[in-house]
Write a protein that holds these residues in place. Structure first.
Motif, PDB file in Angstrom:
ATOM      1  N   ARG A 142       0.904  -1.173   0.349  1.00 59.49           N
ATOM      2  CA  ARG A 142      -0.090   0.354   0.087  1.00 59.49           C
ATOM      3  C   ARG A 142       0.909   1.725   0.010  1.00 59.49           C
ATOM      4  O   ARG A 142       2.121   1.200   0.299  1.00 59.49           O
ATOM      5  N   HIS A 143       0.000   2.336  -0.573  1.00 58.59           N
ATOM      6  CA  HIS A 143       1.251   3.720  -0.358  1.00 58.59           C
ATOM      7  C   HIS A 143       0.326   4.495   0.311  1.00 58.59           C
ATOM      8  O   HIS A 143      -0.661   5.095   0.758  1.00 58.59           O
ATOM      9  N   ARG A 144       1.302   5.706   0.120  1.00 58.23           N
ATOM     10  CA  ARG A 144       0.235   7.379   1.174  1.00 58.23           C
ATOM     11  C   ARG A 144       1.313   7.906   0.426  1.00 58.23           C
ATOM     12  O   ARG A 144       2.445   8.459   0.677  1.00 58.23           O
ATOM     13  N   LEU A 145      -0.155   9.068  -0.182  1.00 54.20           N
ATOM     14  CA  LEU A 145       0.927  10.594  -1.150  1.00 54.20           C
ATOM     15  C   LEU A 145      -0.176  11.322  -0.452  1.00 54.20           C
ATOM     16  O   LEU A 145      -1.383  11.576  -0.596  1.00 54.20           O
ATOM     17  N   GLU A 146       0.325  12.382   0.293  1.00 52.98           N
ATOM     18  CA  GLU A 146       0.146  13.435   0.947  1.00 52.98           C
ATOM     19  C   GLU A 146       1.033  14.963   0.256  1.00 52.98           C
ATOM     20  O   GLU A 146       1.185  14.688   0.271  1.00 52.98           O
TER      21      GLU A 146
ATOM     22  N   ARG B  89       7.900  10.822  10.604  1.00 54.82           N
ATOM     23  CA  ARG B  89       6.648   9.440  10.930  1.00 54.82           C
ATOM     24  C   ARG B  89       6.145   8.245  10.412  1.00 54.82           C
ATOM     25  O   ARG B  89       5.526   8.833   9.195  1.00 54.82           O
ATOM     26  N   PHE B  90       6.705   7.686  10.282  1.00 60.49           N
ATOM     27  CA  PHE B  90       5.528   6.478   9.364  1.00 60.49           C
ATOM     28  C   PHE B  90       5.186   5.432  10.026  1.00 60.49           C
ATOM     29  O   PHE B  90       4.658   4.555   9.262  1.00 60.49           O
ATOM     30  N   GLY B  91       4.270   5.943  10.706  1.00 61.33           N
ATOM     31  CA  GLY B  91       2.616   5.116  11.294  1.00 61.33           C
ATOM     32  C   GLY B  91       3.724   4.549  12.322  1.00 61.33           C
ATOM     33  O   GLY B  91       1.961   3.758  12.973  1.00 61.33           O
ATOM     34  N   MET B 109      10.584   4.060   0.672  1.00 64.29           N
ATOM     35  CA  MET B 109       9.848   2.125   0.606  1.00 64.29           C
ATOM     36  C   MET B 109      10.416   2.134   2.007  1.00 64.29           C
ATOM     37  O   MET B 109      11.135   2.100   2.434  1.00 64.29           O
ATOM     38  N   ILE B 110       9.230   1.650   3.158  1.00 63.83           N
ATOM     39  CA  ILE B 110       9.492   0.834   3.905  1.00 63.83           C
ATOM     40  C   ILE B 110       9.476  -0.350   3.677  1.00 63.83           C
ATOM     41  O   ILE B 110       7.889  -1.033   3.363  1.00 63.83           O
ATOM     42  N   LEU B 112       7.238  -3.641   5.228  1.00 68.45           N
ATOM     43  CA  LEU B 112       7.071  -3.826   7.012  1.00 68.45           C
ATOM     44  C   LEU B 112       7.437  -5.262   7.301  1.00 68.45           C
ATOM     45  O   LEU B 112       7.103  -6.348   8.372  1.00 68.45           O
ATOM     46  N   SER B 118      14.808   3.099   2.702  1.00 65.15           N
ATOM     47  CA  SER B 118      15.227   3.002   2.029  1.00 65.15           C
ATOM     48  C   SER B 118      15.000   4.405   0.840  1.00 65.15           C
ATOM     49  O   SER B 118      13.010   4.668   0.678  1.00 65.15           O
ATOM     50  N   HIS B 143       5.909  17.371   0.006  1.00 66.56           N
ATOM     51  CA  HIS B 143       4.596  16.327  -0.041  1.00 66.56           C
ATOM     52  C   HIS B 143       5.287  15.318   0.219  1.00 66.56           C
ATOM     53  O   HIS B 143       6.339  15.378   1.117  1.00 66.56           O
ATOM     54  N   ARG B 144       4.959  13.802   0.849  1.00 66.25           N
ATOM     55  CA  ARG B 144       4.969  13.278   1.352  1.00 66.25           C
ATOM     56  C   ARG B 144       4.529  11.555   0.630  1.00 66.25           C
ATOM     57  O   ARG B 144       3.504  11.555   0.468  1.00 66.25           O
ATOM     58  N   LEU B 145       5.653  10.873   0.549  1.00 69.40           N
ATOM     59  CA  LEU B 145       5.479   9.597  -0.122  1.00 69.40           C
ATOM     60  C   LEU B 145       5.706   8.435  -0.064  1.00 69.40           C
ATOM     61  O   LEU B 145       6.916   8.756  -0.179  1.00 69.40           O
ATOM     62  N   GLU B 146       5.057   7.165   0.634  1.00 73.43           N
ATOM     63  CA  GLU B 146       5.176   6.518   1.143  1.00 73.43           C
ATOM     64  C   GLU B 146       4.990   5.404   0.739  1.00 73.43           C
ATOM     65  O   GLU B 146       3.826   4.779   0.588  1.00 73.43           O
ATOM     66  N   LEU B 147       6.378   4.747   0.227  1.00 70.89           N
ATOM     67  CA  LEU B 147       5.297   2.486  -0.133  1.00 70.89           C
ATOM     68  C   LEU B 147       6.193   1.995   1.087  1.00 70.89           C
ATOM     69  O   LEU B 147       6.873   1.504   1.135  1.00 70.89           O
ATOM     70  N   TYR B 148       4.663   1.108   1.379  1.00 73.22           N
ATOM     71  CA  TYR B 148       4.972  -0.145   2.574  1.00 73.22           C
ATOM     72  C   TYR B 148       5.071  -1.310   1.580  1.00 73.22           C
ATOM     73  O   TYR B 148       3.840  -1.241   0.534  1.00 73.22           O
TER      74      TYR B 148
END
Lengths: 171, 171
Positions: A142-146, B89-91, B109-110, B112, B118, B143-148
DNA sequence: TCGGTAATGAAAACAGTTTTCGTAATCCAA
DNA sequence: TTGGATTACGAAAACTGTTTTCATTACCGA
């Protein structure tokens, strides 16, 4: 791009569907239907946008002042587990909850002036992310873009800002 | 795409630069240079990756066990205000701090499974976001983009996972 | 309608973070 | 180089959002 309009009226049929789906989830899990849970979910699904626990509790208390926040928290967790609701965090330290929209997945633009949160979806963006993950030998769950910033329509933004301040005063 | 290698050795010159920059910030603000702050920032900039307060405190205490977490928190805030460090903050409920890399902005990219974080940067992604904001009459500040997800290299992932567990045991 | 199970509400606990407060260190001006 | 105003420190308390506890109440299938 798909943009979700946060000002659309509540679709009563959709609310009914959600309520039914939740009731089925409760049954499936061997849990019990209660007055409080019904109040909470029916209140929740009639609210639009990205609701904080605090906001929801205020509304819920209008219907039943004896409901406490423990029950609201518990019910929101159930809603998330049922898949009917998603939890989001936009960095202001509190969780917000969002009933699934018509659009399955979407990203967010958050105006730091008026607090407006709008939703969007773009397939090219999704594809590009997949591509980058591929390159990095990574599998995305899953991802999150804000996108944090400000509305360019200053008049509308200012109106929302003032509404927000008025609400904060009232509380 | 640019991928940042988290295993590169510490660049001592870069650390010195950061320390100098922070000293200047402290001076500019009329604050004081202290033994504790020096210990904390020099420890911080020698650590790689996305450091939690807890992790930093453990390392700091090796140099000076009398330093408490209040001072670590306070110093990290100063580092953020100075612009030398970013808070993320990565949740998982805790703040992580990251010294600016060579690459000014980047996404994450995190994994889990093993917890690996990375960093990557892609100009097309940035451009597309700008385009979408434009369409939505919105101005992006940040902005913030995180791929989990998970590493596809299961062997390497597993090794990291075990290292992590071992560390948790030791603590 | 009974009875086992689950849910409730108030309050306590919790985790991460921030603040307080008395003491100690810094550093500018004399 | 010191005096003294100011800032920082460390320990502990406070705070915030959230979760858990526990005694009581409500649900619902037999």
């Amino acid at each position: 791009m798909v943009t979700i309009n946060p000002n659309s009226p509540v679709d009563e049929d959709l609310v009914k569907d959600k309520e039914t789906a939740f009731a089925e989830f409760i049954q499936r899990r061997g849990l019990k239907t209660t007055r409080q849970r019904n109040t909470i979910i029916s209140t929740f699904f009639r609210l639009k946008g990205h609701i904080s626990v605090e906001e929801l509790l205020v509304e819920v208390k209008k219907a039943n002042p004896r409901i406490g926040y423990a029950t609201v928290y518990r019910t929101l967790h159930l809603l998330v587990e049922s898949g009917l609701v998603e939890e989001r965090r936009f960095g202001d330290g509190l969780a917000r909850y969002e009933g699934h929209s018509a659009v399955e997945h979407h990203d967010h633009m958050i105006c730091l002036e008026c607090g407006m949160i709008s939703e969007f979806y773009n397939p090219r963006l999704e594809a590009l992310q997949e591509h980058l993950a591929e390159e990095n030998n990574f599998e995305i769950y899953r991802h999150r873009l804000e996108l944090y910033g400000a509305c360019k329509d200053k008049a509308a933004c200012d109106t929302r800002k003032k509404q927000k301040e008025a609400r904060a005063q009232g509380a």
